[in-house]
Design an enzyme around this catalytic site. Sequence first.
Site, short mmCIF file in Angstrom:
data_model
loop_
_atom_site.label_atom_id
_atom_site.label_comp_id
_atom_site.label_asym_id
_atom_site.label_seq_id
_atom_site.Cartn_x
_atom_site.Cartn_y
_atom_site.Cartn_z
N GLU A 294 0.89 -1.17 0.00
CA GLU A 294 0.00 0.00 0.00
C GLU A 294 0.92 1.21 0.00
O GLU A 294 1.70 1.41 0.93
CB GLU A 294 -0.92 -0.02 1.22
CG GLU A 294 -2.12 0.90 1.10
CD GLU A 294 -1.81 2.33 1.49
OE1 GLU A 294 -1.60 3.15 0.56
OE2 GLU A 294 -1.75 2.61 2.67
N CYS A 328 -2.46 8.22 4.21
CA CYS A 328 -2.47 7.94 2.77
C CYS A 328 -3.84 8.20 2.17
O CYS A 328 -3.96 8.40 0.97
CB CYS A 328 -2.00 6.51 2.50
SG CYS A 328 -2.88 5.27 3.45
#
Length: 522
Positions: A294, A328
């Site tokens: 990720e 994020c």
Amino acid sequence: MNLVTQAVPFANEAFVDFTKEENRAAMQAALNKVKSELGQTYPLHIGTETIVTEQLITSINPGNTGEVIGYVSKADQSLAEKAMQTALTTFETWKKVPAAERAQYLFKAASLMRERKFEFSAWMVLEAGKNWAEADADTAEAIDFMEFYAREAIRLSENNEHMPLTPVAGEENRLSYIPLGVGVVIPPWNFPLAITVGMTTAAVVSGNTVLLKPASTTPVIAHQFMALMEEVGLPAGVINYIPGSGAEVGDYLTTHPKTRFISFTGSKEVGLRINKLASETAPGQIWIKRIIAEMGGKDGIVVDETADLEAAAQAIVASAFGFQGQKCSAGSRAFIVESVYDEMLGKIQALTEQLQVGLPEENFTTGPVIDEGSYNKILDYIEIGKSEGRLLTGGDKAEGNGYYIQPTVFADVHGRARMMQEEIFGPVLAIGKAKDWQEAIALYNDTEFGLTGAFFSTDEDRIAEALNNMHCGNLYVNRKCTGALVGAHPFGGFNMSGTDSKAGGYDYLLLFTQAKLTSRKK
């Protein structure tokens, strides 16, 4: 200890209500307790050994840089190799432990973490610079991950429901999910408990052993998790705690022939480097290494003229500035149709200017960014923004003995500007104007990332179009683009945002296993 089992439906851990005096008092007591334990030296954990090294990582409080959180032992390549050999040996026994038994360690750990929730949160307030609510949400997510993955491991081991097989007369066929081997887990600093716990426990409950290399800015929180897993009796060598530099230890383990998988959360640049290094076959390597990555995002919110503008403004500010934009999933871009653009700018500016910057332990809304490197990088981007857009508010350092930056908003930013294209990972929001909602969606999609997004509208046809055409892994309608819940919002993105691994989802554990078909003639 009364343990939950897979038969009990999964439910997300409740967030603490800090408007209640008893909860505020409990959090303050936890902070006082943690502060009394600062400055300790923490060892590596390799199998049954605890090793204090000569080289140490010094972890400091980003909100009060004169305060040392702890000194953490630092692994080198020889110790990384020792940990690898320990993990390889342990894997031979751990892989044979039934999934239901492996899951019990997670249930126990979740129960203990729940009892000590304020204390775990307090460590994050001090080491990561989170305010009370952000830290509490992090701890709650860590508990959720353990509960959820424990149930999933049991389900996959006992049922064929995930991948039912077509019956064949005269045969008994079964598809089972077996562990991969030794994995390297490299979590980020921004969710130093939740993501560390989630990545690690998903791997071990699936039957793998792990080399855990925590982020160098938040290694003490990772050590608290390591100590918890030892406390619940997890066999030595299942998790090996080896902080160290990415260039020395990270690269060494990524290229190691016995590494079976690398689970990584962090920047695009580091993720791509890991992917490149892992793609090379080392002498003696007999598998293709699996990458679970990720890698961040450049997320945004689109607002059309039919939207609830007050709700949209609140969502934009919460998405952009929650934990100082260091997520994020942070909504660092907003695209607003021109007919409501000026009105929205006024609302966003007013809400942003209400944010108070200060010491996280005193529970200010906005705290510091994580370290000096991030601080300088973000300030550099703010200077770039002054040439790419119109500064609405913020735009400078903030007061305090830490890495404080004013929540900053730029308006009139072009879609191809650096502020719109590059991940800043700080309290900076860029806003662009669109002629209509279709152009706003096109502007949103014009990025190499694809993690989260949000669309604000009351027009069902437009919402349907956005659901189909906004290209990201997690798309939300009429709510902020941060705050994914385990089980409800499996999390992971497209393009340069990673491998769309969907943490907290029903297929996540499959990434840590390999499917084995067995067929027996009756």
